[in-house]
Design a protein around this motif. Structure first.
Motif, PDB file in Angstrom:
ATOM      1  N   MET A  89       0.845  -1.195   0.000  1.00  0.00           N
ATOM      2  CA  MET A  89       0.000   0.000   0.000  1.00  0.00           C
ATOM      3  C   MET A  89       0.883   1.250   0.000  1.00  0.00           C
ATOM      4  SD  MET A  89      -1.153   0.555   3.949  1.00  0.00           S
ATOM      5  CE  MET A  89       0.062   0.857   5.245  1.00  0.00           C
ATOM      6  N   LYS A  90       0.315   2.353  -0.503  1.00  0.00           N
ATOM      7  CA  LYS A  90       1.009   3.638  -0.407  1.00  0.00           C
ATOM      8  C   LYS A  90       0.657   4.280   0.931  1.00  0.00           C
ATOM      9  CE  LYS A  90       1.402   4.668  -5.286  1.00  0.00           C
ATOM     10  NZ  LYS A  90       0.577   3.532  -5.788  1.00  0.00           N
ATOM     11  N   ALA A  91       1.683   4.835   1.577  1.00  0.00           N
ATOM     12  CA  ALA A  91       1.471   5.504   2.864  1.00  0.00           C
ATOM     13  C   ALA A  91       2.412   6.695   2.945  1.00  0.00           C
ATOM     14  CB  ALA A  91       1.742   4.545   4.010  1.00  0.00           C
ATOM     15  N   ALA A  92       1.981   7.748   3.635  1.00  0.00           N
ATOM     16  CA  ALA A  92       2.838   8.911   3.893  1.00  0.00           C
ATOM     17  C   ALA A  92       3.500   8.723   5.242  1.00  0.00           C
ATOM     18  CB  ALA A  92       2.010  10.189   3.877  1.00  0.00           C
ATOM     19  N   LEU A  93       4.826   8.769   5.265  1.00  0.00           N
ATOM     20  CA  LEU A  93       5.585   8.487   6.488  1.00  0.00           C
ATOM     21  C   LEU A  93       6.288   9.733   7.009  1.00  0.00           C
ATOM     22  CD1 LEU A  93       7.453   5.181   5.592  1.00  0.00           C
ATOM     23  CD2 LEU A  93       5.899   5.467   7.517  1.00  0.00           C
ATOM     24  N   PHE A  94       6.200   9.920   8.356  1.00  0.00           N
ATOM     25  CA  PHE A  94       7.121  10.840   9.015  1.00  0.00           C
ATOM     26  C   PHE A  94       8.352   9.999   9.347  1.00  0.00           C
ATOM     27  CE2 PHE A  94       3.446  13.286  11.325  1.00  0.00           C
ATOM     28  CZ  PHE A  94       3.024  13.786  10.113  1.00  0.00           C
ATOM     29  N   GLU A  95       9.491  10.322   8.756  1.00  0.00           N
ATOM     30  CA  GLU A  95      10.708   9.584   9.091  1.00  0.00           C
ATOM     31  C   GLU A  95      11.570  10.368  10.083  1.00  0.00           C
ATOM     32  OE1 GLU A  95      11.099   6.629   5.284  1.00  0.00           O
ATOM     33  OE2 GLU A  95      12.191   8.527   5.152  1.00  0.00           O
ATOM     34  N   SER A  96      11.435  11.697  10.058  1.00  0.00           N
ATOM     35  CA  SER A  96      12.014  12.514  11.136  1.00  0.00           C
ATOM     36  C   SER A  96      11.115  13.733  11.334  1.00  0.00           C
ATOM     37  CB  SER A  96      13.459  12.913  10.813  1.00  0.00           C
ATOM     38  OG  SER A  96      13.529  13.480   9.540  1.00  0.00           O
ATOM     39  N   HIS A 113      -8.783  -8.299  17.708  1.00  0.00           N
ATOM     40  CA  HIS A 113      -9.969  -7.519  18.092  1.00  0.00           C
ATOM     41  C   HIS A 113     -10.133  -6.303  17.172  1.00  0.00           C
ATOM     42  CE1 HIS A 113     -11.154  -9.604  21.737  1.00  0.00           C
ATOM     43  NE2 HIS A 113      -9.872  -9.734  22.032  1.00  0.00           N
ATOM     44  N   GLY A 114      -9.554  -6.389  15.975  1.00  0.00           N
ATOM     45  CA  GLY A 114      -9.555  -5.214  15.117  1.00  0.00           C
ATOM     46  C   GLY A 114      -9.959  -5.520  13.689  1.00  0.00           C
ATOM     47  N   ALA A 115      -9.675  -4.553  12.821  1.00  0.00           N
ATOM     48  CA  ALA A 115     -10.027  -4.672  11.406  1.00  0.00           C
ATOM     49  C   ALA A 115      -9.032  -3.881  10.577  1.00  0.00           C
ATOM     50  CB  ALA A 115     -11.435  -4.116  11.181  1.00  0.00           C
ATOM     51  N   VAL A 116      -8.933  -4.253   9.290  1.00  0.00           N
ATOM     52  CA  VAL A 116      -8.205  -3.425   8.331  1.00  0.00           C
ATOM     53  C   VAL A 116      -9.241  -2.708   7.480  1.00  0.00           C
ATOM     54  CG1 VAL A 116      -6.712  -3.428   6.292  1.00  0.00           C
ATOM     55  CG2 VAL A 116      -6.113  -4.806   8.309  1.00  0.00           C
ATOM     56  N   ILE A 117      -9.057  -1.395   7.369  1.00  0.00           N
ATOM     57  CA  ILE A 117     -10.001  -0.558   6.628  1.00  0.00           C
ATOM     58  C   ILE A 117      -9.297   0.044   5.423  1.00  0.00           C
ATOM     59  CG2 ILE A 117     -11.405   1.541   6.762  1.00  0.00           C
ATOM     60  CD1 ILE A 117     -11.741   0.824   9.766  1.00  0.00           C
ATOM     61  N   ARG A 118      -9.911  -0.104   4.243  1.00  0.00           N
ATOM     62  CA  ARG A 118      -9.404   0.582   3.056  1.00  0.00           C
ATOM     63  C   ARG A 118      -9.907   2.018   3.141  1.00  0.00           C
ATOM     64  NH1 ARG A 118     -11.904   0.863  -1.583  1.00  0.00           N
ATOM     65  NH2 ARG A 118     -13.076  -1.059  -1.274  1.00  0.00           N
ATOM     66  N   VAL A 119      -8.975   2.966   3.126  1.00  0.00           N
ATOM     67  CA  VAL A 119      -9.312   4.368   3.388  1.00  0.00           C
ATOM     68  C   VAL A 119      -9.924   4.990   2.135  1.00  0.00           C
ATOM     69  CG1 VAL A 119      -8.390   6.621   4.051  1.00  0.00           C
ATOM     70  CG2 VAL A 119      -7.431   4.531   5.059  1.00  0.00           C
ATOM     71  N   SER A 173     -12.772   7.929   6.688  1.00  0.00           N
ATOM     72  CA  SER A 173     -13.853   6.988   6.403  1.00  0.00           C
ATOM     73  C   SER A 173     -13.287   5.933   5.471  1.00  0.00           C
ATOM     74  CB  SER A 173     -15.018   7.711   5.727  1.00  0.00           C
ATOM     75  OG  SER A 173     -14.584   8.247   4.490  1.00  0.00           O
ATOM     76  N   GLY A 174     -13.901   4.766   5.460  1.00  0.00           N
ATOM     77  CA  GLY A 174     -13.381   3.717   4.600  1.00  0.00           C
ATOM     78  C   GLY A 174     -14.307   2.527   4.547  1.00  0.00           C
ATOM     79  N   THR A 175     -13.790   1.443   3.951  1.00  0.00           N
ATOM     80  CA  THR A 175     -14.555   0.219   3.786  1.00  0.00           C
ATOM     81  C   THR A 175     -13.794  -0.906   4.455  1.00  0.00           C
ATOM     82  OG1 THR A 175     -15.279   1.059   1.638  1.00  0.00           O
ATOM     83  CG2 THR A 175     -15.655  -1.286   2.071  1.00  0.00           C
ATOM     84  N   GLY A 212      -1.752   5.722  11.204  1.00  0.00           N
ATOM     85  CA  GLY A 212      -3.059   6.255  10.843  1.00  0.00           C
ATOM     86  C   GLY A 212      -3.394   6.130   9.370  1.00  0.00           C
ATOM     87  N   ALA A 213      -4.213   7.050   8.896  1.00  0.00           N
ATOM     88  CA  ALA A 213      -4.933   6.892   7.631  1.00  0.00           C
ATOM     89  C   ALA A 213      -4.383   7.739   6.486  1.00  0.00           C
ATOM     90  CB  ALA A 213      -6.401   7.214   7.850  1.00  0.00           C
ATOM     91  N   PHE A 214      -3.164   8.275   6.611  1.00  0.00           N
ATOM     92  CA  PHE A 214      -2.526   8.872   5.440  1.00  0.00           C
ATOM     93  C   PHE A 214      -1.934   7.709   4.641  1.00  0.00           C
ATOM     94  CE2 PHE A 214      -1.469  13.627   6.106  1.00  0.00           C
ATOM     95  CZ  PHE A 214      -2.663  13.845   6.751  1.00  0.00           C
ATOM     96  N   ALA A 215      -2.800   6.776   4.291  1.00  0.00           N
ATOM     97  CA  ALA A 215      -2.368   5.521   3.674  1.00  0.00           C
ATOM     98  C   ALA A 215      -3.578   4.893   3.003  1.00  0.00           C
ATOM     99  CB  ALA A 215      -1.826   4.569   4.748  1.00  0.00           C
ATOM    100  N   GLU A 216      -3.311   3.924   2.121  1.00  0.00           N
ATOM    101  CA  GLU A 216      -4.435   3.260   1.456  1.00  0.00           C
ATOM    102  C   GLU A 216      -5.188   2.338   2.417  1.00  0.00           C
ATOM    103  OE1 GLU A 216      -3.689   2.467  -3.077  1.00  0.00           O
ATOM    104  OE2 GLU A 216      -1.842   2.067  -1.965  1.00  0.00           O
ATOM    105  N   ARG A 217      -4.477   1.819   3.421  1.00  0.00           N
ATOM    106  CA  ARG A 217      -5.126   0.926   4.395  1.00  0.00           C
ATOM    107  C   ARG A 217      -4.658   1.282   5.802  1.00  0.00           C
ATOM    108  NH1 ARG A 217      -4.119  -1.804  -0.094  1.00  0.00           N
ATOM    109  NH2 ARG A 217      -5.863  -2.908  -1.041  1.00  0.00           N
ATOM    110  N   VAL A 218      -5.529   1.032   6.777  1.00  0.00           N
ATOM    111  CA  VAL A 218      -5.175   1.285   8.179  1.00  0.00           C
ATOM    112  C   VAL A 218      -5.745   0.160   9.029  1.00  0.00           C
ATOM    113  CG1 VAL A 218      -7.186   2.825   8.480  1.00  0.00           C
ATOM    114  CG2 VAL A 218      -5.278   2.975  10.067  1.00  0.00           C
ATOM    115  N   ALA A 219      -4.927  -0.340   9.971  1.00  0.00           N
ATOM    116  CA  ALA A 219      -5.392  -1.357  10.919  1.00  0.00           C
ATOM    117  C   ALA A 219      -5.916  -0.655  12.160  1.00  0.00           C
ATOM    118  CB  ALA A 219      -4.248  -2.299  11.293  1.00  0.00           C
TER     119      ALA A 219
END
Ligand SMILES: [Zn+2]
Ligand SMILES: [Zn+2]
Length: 357
Positions: free
Chosen positions: A1-8, A26-32, A63-65, A116-123
């Protein structure tokens, strides 16, 4: 997936290809589908949030699916369209058991305590307790715009502030939280006064229903101006900005037995501002905090949106791609625009499309 990372901290975030997340038991993966850009993301990026550890993916209002769920999940399945609060409760601690998931002792905060959700998917964790089903009447971008500022304002105005029809509500700071508060208070039958130092924000405050606005850059005595407009002071005051001056003035603007709700964060050296406690005692004022909202409070908000009583889509100033969203993050510390910015595209290359950056 594509995600925006803070590396510093404080350095430009980078968009990278990352492994897809797996759902916690106890969780889910959501497509953002859409994710908001908030000043709290800027705080995290600057390194001001102790919960954030590098490398980090921001994004807490989305929001997502549902794409996959953990083995212990009972209520959700792939394909469900959802959102969730930015403070998620564990469902088991004393606070959650009393219904106050927004102050859970074991908070899960996507974009702060976890990626978080600056990404295509979030757990996400604690999915049974925190996911909120979206009605068809609420689109993805509108749902993302609820995640932090709008729902926070709803709790501040309706629950903590106990705003009643006919009340005067004064809102200091007309950014995302303040504009939401004005819209919500007016929908509840109250009368609002919006205060800011930027013309475009005051215009936007009027456009979402404020009866009066005060340009604090040009009015010498803001508190007196509020008392004049409201015939003696507001019933409810909100500091939506979070500064020693706006906090003091908001409390000072109340009439007797008025209620102040602090929503804007005061950080670092500003965390203990002076307050007019003589007035608090003599006038029996209440000072309340407000911190997010519980998932179980969403249906009341969603039904007001579906009925057309609330229109949070009016607060969205623009939608951008992930790469453009990163650029927008840079300017948030000195952001002068009005309205909420949402990411709704995850292509790598910036795409030009209307709106105002
Ligand atoms: Zn936020
Ligand atoms: Zn809890």
């Amino acid at each position: 997936m594509k995600a925006a990372l803070f590396e510093s901290f404080g350095q430009p975030p980078v968009v990278r290809d990352m492994p897809d997340p797996e759902p916690p038991v106890h969780g889910a993966v959501i497509r953002v589908n859409a994710t908001g850009i908030c000043r709290s993301d800027w705080h995290a990026w600057k390194g001001y949030d102790p919960a954030v550890r590098l490398p980090h993916v921001p994004g807490h209002e989305f929001s997502g699916t549902v794409e996959s769920v953990g083995s212990h999940i009972q209520f959700w399945k792939p394909g469900d369209r959802v959102t969730l609060p930015f403070v998620c409760g564990c469902g088991r601690c004393r606070q959650c058991k009393s219904g106050n998931h927004q102050i859970c002792d074991n908070q899960f905060q996507p974009g702060f305590t976890h990626w978080g959700a600056f990404a295509e998917r979030v757990a996400v964790h604690y999915a049974d307790v925190n996911l909120v089903r979206l009605p068809d009447a609420v689109d993805d971008v509108t749902a993302a715009s609820l995640g932090c500022r709008f729902t926070t304002s709803f709790r501040a105005v309706a629950i903590q502030g106990r705003t009643a029809p006919g009340d005067w509500v004064v809102v200091f700071g007309c950014g995302g939280v303040g504009l939401s508060a004005i819209m919500i208070a007016e929908a509840l039958g109250a009368r609002t006064v919006g205060i800011d130092i930027r013309k475009e924000r005051l215009n936007r405050a009027r456009s979402v229903g404020a009866r009066a606005v005060i340009d604090a850059a040009h009015v010498y005595d803001v508190v007196q101006a509020v008392r004049d407009i409201t015939s003696g002071g507001a019933h409810v005051s909100l500091d939506a900005l979070g500064s020693p001056e706006t906090c003091f003035n908001a409390v000072s603007s109340l009439r007797k037995r008025g209620r102040h709700v602090q929503v804007g964060l005061l950080l670092g050296e500003e965390r203990s501002p002076p307050l007019p406690m003589d007035r608090v005692v003599a006038h029996e004022l209440e000072i309340l905090g407000s911190h997010g909202i519980q998932a179980h409070a969403y249906p009341a908000i969603l039904s007001m949106i579906a009925a057309g009583k609330l229109q949070p889509d009016k607060l969205v100033g623009q939608t951008v791609s992930l790469a453009e969203g990163i650029q927008a993050l840079h300017t948030l510390g000195t952001f002068t625009g009005a309205g909420i910015t949402d990411i709704d595209r995850f292509d790598k290359l910036p795409r030009k499309k209307g709106g105002m950056v």
